[in-house]
Each structure stands twice: as C-alpha cells, then as structure tokens.
Design a protein around this motif. Sequence first.
Motif, PDB file in Angstrom:
ATOM      1  N   LEU A 101       0.785  -1.396  -0.152  1.00  0.00           N
ATOM      2  CA  LEU A 101       0.035  -0.096  -0.083  1.00  0.00           C
ATOM      3  C   LEU A 101       0.820   1.255  -0.126  1.00  0.00           C
ATOM      4  N   LEU A 102       0.455   2.402  -0.707  1.00  0.00           N
ATOM      5  CA  LEU A 102       1.013   3.543  -0.560  1.00  0.00           C
ATOM      6  C   LEU A 102       0.381   4.592  -0.294  1.00  0.00           C
ATOM      7  N   TYR A 103       0.520   5.506   0.817  1.00  0.00           N
ATOM      8  CA  TYR A 103      -0.335   6.424   1.507  1.00  0.00           C
ATOM      9  C   TYR A 103       0.481   7.383   1.819  1.00  0.00           C
ATOM     10  N   ARG A 104      -0.180   8.556   2.392  1.00  0.00           N
ATOM     11  CA  ARG A 104       0.653   9.894   2.909  1.00  0.00           C
ATOM     12  C   ARG A 104       0.477   9.705   4.194  1.00  0.00           C
ATOM     13  N   ARG A 105       1.661   9.962   5.033  1.00  0.00           N
ATOM     14  CA  ARG A 105       1.410   9.768   6.516  1.00  0.00           C
ATOM     15  C   ARG A 105       0.497  10.920   6.929  1.00  0.00           C
ATOM     16  N   PRO A 106      -0.518  10.708   8.041  1.00  0.00           N
ATOM     17  CA  PRO A 106      -1.321  11.748   8.364  1.00  0.00           C
ATOM     18  C   PRO A 106      -0.616  12.786   9.288  1.00  0.00           C
TER      19      PRO A 106
END
Length: 365
Positions: A325-330
């Motif tokens: 998974l690729l996501y932007r850290r909150p």
Amino acid sequence: MTRLLDETLRAAVRDLADGAGPAPDLAARALGRGRRLRRRRRVAVAGAAVLAIVAVAVPFVLLRPRPAALPTTPAPTVTPSPTLLAPPGTDWTTRPLVLPGGWVVTRAQVKGGSGSGFLLDRGRNRYFATDRYDGIFPAPTGSLVAVHDDDRPKDVGLIDLASGKTRWYRVDGALSTPRWSPDGRRLLFTTHRVDHFGFIVMAVADGTKQTHLVGPLGWSCTDFCDFTWTRDGREVALTLTKKRAGERGPRDLAKGVQLFSVDDGRPTRLVEMPGAPASPDAWSPDGKLVVVQGQQEPLLVETATGRVVNPLPSAEVVWVSDDRLLYRRPLGRGDFVLADPTGRELVRQPLPRELVDLEVTVAPR
C-alpha cells in the motif's frame, strides 16, 4: 542398745576397715565408666533428635508440591525501521517525482481549490506551476487534465498537455468534482440537484454523457453522497448509512457499498462494509480487500464478508500491488509511505518543501 554393745560393734568395724586393702585403679575405672555412660547418653539423645527431625521432614517433603516452573519471558518483537529515502533536491521539478512502489506525483494543489499548484507534464517529464484554474485533475494515464473554473460551475474543461488545446463541455448543475476512471477514458460526476440525484458518466473522447438517476435504496447515503469508481471501472459505488435521521456521531455508520452498473445505472449488488472507499485504488487488485474510512478510523476490510482485518493509518491509500500500500502519513510533514497490509512502514519518502502543505495526487508511472 547398751553402751557395751555399741563399743563392741565399733571395734569390729574398725578391724574390718583396717584389714581391707586399697584399690588403686578404682577411681580411674569409675571416671572412665562415667565418661562412657555420658557419651552413650549424648549419642542416644542426638540420634533421637535426628530421627524426630527426619520423621517430621520426610512427610513434609513428600507432600509439598513441586515448585512451578518459572515462566519464560518471550523475546521482544523487533519491528524493523522503515528505509528512509533522501529528500528530493531543489531541482525536483525537472523530472517525475517517483514514490516508493513506482508511482509518481501527478498533481499538487492547495486544498480547497485556490488554483495554485504543480502539474506533471508526462510528455516533457517535468512539472510546471499553475494558478489558472480552481481545480486541476490529471488523468491517471495519458496527457489529459480535467479543470474546473468557479465562474463556469456547470462545465468541465479538458486540457491536452501534448497539444496545448482546451475543450469545454456542459455537464450539469450541482456537480461533485470529476473523478477519472482507472483507464483514463471517462469522467464520473455526482449530481446533487434538488429535482434528481444520480451520477453522470462522460466519455472524454467526444464529451458524450450518460445520466443515471438513482431512486430510493432503502437506506440513506453516507457522508457527502458521492459516487466513486470501482477498480475495474465497470461499476460505481455509493456508500449507504445505518445511522438514523438526526443521530449524532463522529461519522456516519456505514451499512455497506451499493454498486451500480456504469452502462445502465441499475443497482447490481450490496457489499456490506463499515465504511466508504476513497477511490478506485482503495480496492486491492484482486478485489479481495478494500480500505475504507470507518466511523472512527481507517480500516482494512474483506470484501466477501465485511470482516475488519485491521486498522490502518490512512484511508487515502492506493494498492501498488497485492501486498503493498502507498499512502501519505497523516502526521508530521506528510511523507509518503510504502507499507504492507498491516500498516507496517517499509519505505518512507519525504516530499519537496514546496509540496508539504499541498494536496497531492499520485498515479502509476
């Protein structure tokens, strides 16, 4: 007794005493015998004490339970630290910004649609700054970019970065932001007009549209009531809620996702899950898992059963493969992270300083 008899008896005793010979070793023999008797008494007393102790100790030892084995302390679980990549240099606009997993940043814009931002020109492999439009939405593949102008609320513009040409199409009123199909050939809009509710699919090749009205579904829609694409692009999804009218809470409690056919707009099936997928890329490539925004936190869910597998740090994810998974850290500066389905960070990529406070769109390279 008479005095004469008494004197006669005393004289006889003296005569006997004078005639008895002394026994020179009598005292020694008496002392030795006394010592032997005392030793025997001590040994007997000591033996009796030992026997008494043994008599008490043996039943106690036999009846005493064995001490429990000390619990073994499990070895601490060591979570490997993610690989930290270097921040992009000051010349980052001169080439595509490749993220972990092979996807690239295609657009960065101030959230809320102020217009200022950066856009990737795939043909020239570089970014350029733009503040001309209130919304810029690049296709996941190819050279087209959908744009929105607040002065033209019923229209959508299509810019071809390869040719530089812009075309405008009239869609409808009260529209959501455009959502690209996974193949980059169609745009999806949710129409929130008072007289009807539904979705519109527009082919970008010629601007032809299909409007599909949606009637009562038995449940209200959740959050913003926007339609999204599924991963294969054959259906669109609308999240329904179980929350009663007027009920308060942190977020609508989802019943599931109602799917509709793109071709005719008819409801196809209801997939029960406790939240709403943010985009078509929130569905895993094999369709078995989906990431949703639950009532309180992002969740990884099995699509077949609706079972929650585990929570995740973000719902704004893209599956770059079946297990990544690729996501932007909150938190922090919003680095991009490549993670496994448990949310464990594998690789972390900082963004250029100019993009830290912007809303970022990613797509396959």
